[in-house]
Design a protein around this motif. Structure first.
Motif, PDB file in Angstrom:
ATOM      1  N   ASN A 182       0.852  -1.455  -0.220  1.00 24.00           N
ATOM      2  CA  ASN A 182       0.045  -0.043   0.008  1.00 24.00           C
ATOM      3  C   ASN A 182       0.825   1.220  -0.058  1.00 24.00           C
ATOM      4  N   ARG A 183       1.890   1.209   0.754  1.00 25.01           N
ATOM      5  CA  ARG A 183       2.959   2.485   0.832  1.00 25.01           C
ATOM      6  C   ARG A 183       3.421   2.451  -0.683  1.00 25.01           C
ATOM      7  N   LYS A 184       3.914   1.483  -1.261  1.00 27.22           N
ATOM      8  CA  LYS A 184       4.410   1.521  -2.641  1.00 27.22           C
ATOM      9  C   LYS A 184       3.435   1.921  -3.574  1.00 27.22           C
ATOM     10  N   GLN A 185       2.236   1.804  -3.368  1.00 29.71           N
ATOM     11  CA  GLN A 185       0.959   2.164  -4.325  1.00 29.71           C
ATOM     12  C   GLN A 185       1.087   0.783  -5.343  1.00 29.71           C
ATOM     13  N   VAL A 186       1.359  -0.339  -5.004  1.00 27.80           N
ATOM     14  CA  VAL A 186       1.321  -1.491  -5.870  1.00 27.80           C
ATOM     15  C   VAL A 186       0.440  -2.454  -5.072  1.00 27.80           C
ATOM     16  N   THR A 187      -0.013  -3.769  -5.828  1.00 27.42           N
ATOM     17  CA  THR A 187      -0.662  -4.820  -5.394  1.00 27.42           C
ATOM     18  C   THR A 187       0.373  -5.892  -4.378  1.00 27.42           C
ATOM     19  N   MET A 188      -0.170  -6.617  -3.326  1.00 29.70           N
ATOM     20  CA  MET A 188       0.724  -7.291  -2.630  1.00 29.70           C
ATOM     21  C   MET A 188       1.373  -8.293  -3.620  1.00 29.70           C
ATOM     22  N   HIS A 189       0.588  -8.760  -4.633  1.00 32.34           N
ATOM     23  CA  HIS A 189       1.176  -9.875  -5.671  1.00 32.34           C
ATOM     24  C   HIS A 189       2.189  -9.109  -6.574  1.00 32.34           C
ATOM     25  N   GLN A 190       2.000  -7.861  -6.897  1.00 30.65           N
ATOM     26  CA  GLN A 190       3.134  -7.295  -7.631  1.00 30.65           C
ATOM     27  C   GLN A 190       4.267  -7.127  -6.639  1.00 30.65           C
ATOM     28  N   LEU A 191       4.206  -6.590  -5.526  1.00 32.16           N
ATOM     29  CA  LEU A 191       5.293  -6.522  -4.813  1.00 32.16           C
ATOM     30  C   LEU A 191       6.066  -7.774  -4.498  1.00 32.16           C
ATOM     31  N   ALA A 192       5.543  -8.872  -4.264  1.00 31.79           N
ATOM     32  CA  ALA A 192       6.101 -10.105  -4.070  1.00 31.79           C
ATOM     33  C   ALA A 192       6.845 -10.603  -5.189  1.00 31.79           C
ATOM     34  N   LEU A 193       6.363 -10.336  -6.524  1.00 27.37           N
ATOM     35  CA  LEU A 193       7.036 -10.679  -7.649  1.00 27.37           C
ATOM     36  C   LEU A 193       8.275  -9.786  -7.894  1.00 27.37           C
ATOM     37  N   ALA A 194       8.044  -8.296  -7.785  1.00 25.10           N
ATOM     38  CA  ALA A 194       9.358  -7.518  -7.716  1.00 25.10           C
ATOM     39  C   ALA A 194      10.350  -7.924  -6.828  1.00 25.10           C
ATOM     40  N   TRP A 195       9.994  -8.316  -5.540  1.00 23.42           N
ATOM     41  CA  TRP A 195      10.985  -8.634  -4.401  1.00 23.42           C
ATOM     42  C   TRP A 195      11.898  -9.820  -5.128  1.00 23.42           C
ATOM     43  N   LEU A 196      11.063 -10.886  -5.810  1.00 24.33           N
ATOM     44  CA  LEU A 196      11.736 -11.844  -6.248  1.00 24.33           C
ATOM     45  C   LEU A 196      12.938 -11.440  -7.286  1.00 24.33           C
ATOM     46  N   LEU A 197      12.416 -10.630  -8.223  1.00 22.16           N
ATOM     47  CA  LEU A 197      13.286 -10.137  -9.300  1.00 22.16           C
ATOM     48  C   LEU A 197      14.480  -9.539  -8.837  1.00 22.16           C
ATOM     49  N   HIS A 198      14.388  -8.577  -7.641  1.00 23.54           N
ATOM     50  CA  HIS A 198      15.637  -7.943  -7.055  1.00 23.54           C
ATOM     51  C   HIS A 198      16.384  -8.998  -6.270  1.00 23.54           C
ATOM     52  N   HIS A 199      15.812 -10.127  -5.801  1.00 20.52           N
ATOM     53  CA  HIS A 199      16.390 -11.098  -4.746  1.00 20.52           C
ATOM     54  C   HIS A 199      17.608 -11.882  -5.187  1.00 20.52           C
TER      55      HIS A 199
END
Length: 288
Positions: free
Chosen positions: A229-246
């Motif tokens: 919510n703070r990043k103004q994205v969905t929880m699913h989108q954030l989880a996917l983005a974390w994996l790409l950066h991880h």
């Protein structure tokens, strides 16, 4: 090449197939509960074609998705394949009904039938990535690995991978063939298989996480949602983005039967995460 979001956007699968790290998992294009044809096959075809339009060039499937229907729909939607499209499939499980009504079968005879069936349904002379869906406890792993190595030598398979394996399993397989990929459950909320991810990274092996959000951990899901919510994205989108950066060897295969959801998933590749964001997300599992 690093993207503006701070991670490498492509990966050399097997050392020679350049693919975009945001791929597509084709399990959900089948009928309800991963069984049979969908009510409207054209909707699944539309999703596959839209995925390619959006830059996806790695599609993950398996013969038991349906069974068989996912592979059939992929061929209907995308054959003849564009040169850069990589379709990976799996064999070694047999589905008898909806959801989890499946059994292991990694015997050479079953794998022979499964591989030939996948080649036929996908309309391919060679499968770019063929993964053993499960090591069969009834069959010595070496026997399954030997069959796959011979099939690769025969030219039916370009690269070989594994699914749901330990580091020791990977090391054993490496005595029989070059392991190009490993597909295990992994997410920002579920890092049980981190030792496998780290071993894959050290060996130049692609790591393909399934269930990329995790689940069942209400407190952590709530914290993840707060960050999203703070990043103004969905929880699913954030989880996917974390994996790409991880980790740069992670390949994503989020699956959906909806074009709108597909487009939402693809947008995750454009989410920038700062070092502070990553530190906060990395710390979520400490509460487990």
């Amino acid at each position: 090449m690093k993207t503006s979001s701070g991670f490498k956007s492509t990966y050399l699968l097997g050392g020679d197939l350049e693919i975009n790290r945001m791929g597509y998992g084709a399990m959900r294009i089948t009928g309800p509960q991963i069984w049979g044809m969908p009510e409207n096959p054209q909707h699944s075809i539309d999703v596959l074609q839209r995925a390619v339009e959006l830059g996806v060039n790695f599609i993950d499937t398996a013969d038991q998705y349906g069974p068989f229907t996912s592979e059939q729909l992929i061929a209907e939607a995308l054959h003849p394949y564009q040169e850069h499209i990589v379709v990976g499939t799996k064999g070694g499980l047999v589905r008898f009904g909806p959801w989890a009504d499946i059994n292991n079968d990694a015997s050479p005879q079953h794998l022979q039938d499964a591989l030939d069936g996948s080649l036929r349904r996908l309309k391919l002379e060679q499968i770019a990535l063929y993964q053993l869906h499960r090591i069969d406890p009834k069959v010595p792993a070496e026997i399954s690995f030997d069959f796959l190595a011979k099939a690769q030598q025969q030219g039916k398979i370009r690269h070989l991978g594994l699914s749901e394996v330990s580091v020791d399993d990977i090391k054993l397989a490496q005595q029989h063939f070059k392991v190009a990929s490993v597909q295990n459950r992994y997410s920002v909320l579920d890092r049980q298989w981190k030792p496998v991810l780290e071993y894959c990274k050290s060996q130049g092996i692609a790591f393909i996480p399934w269930f990329p959000i995790g689940g069942g951990m209400v407190q952590l899901e709530g914290q993840l949602k707060d960050i999203a919510n703070r990043k103004q994205v969905t929880m699913h989108q954030l989880a996917l983005a974390w994996l790409l950066h991880h980790a740069d060897n992670i390949l994503l295969i989020p699956g959906t039967s909806s074009v709108a959801h597909l487009e939402e998933n693809i947008k995750a590749a454009g989410i920038a995460l700062t070092a502070e964001d990553m530190k906060e997300l990395d710390g979520l599992t400490k509460a487990q």
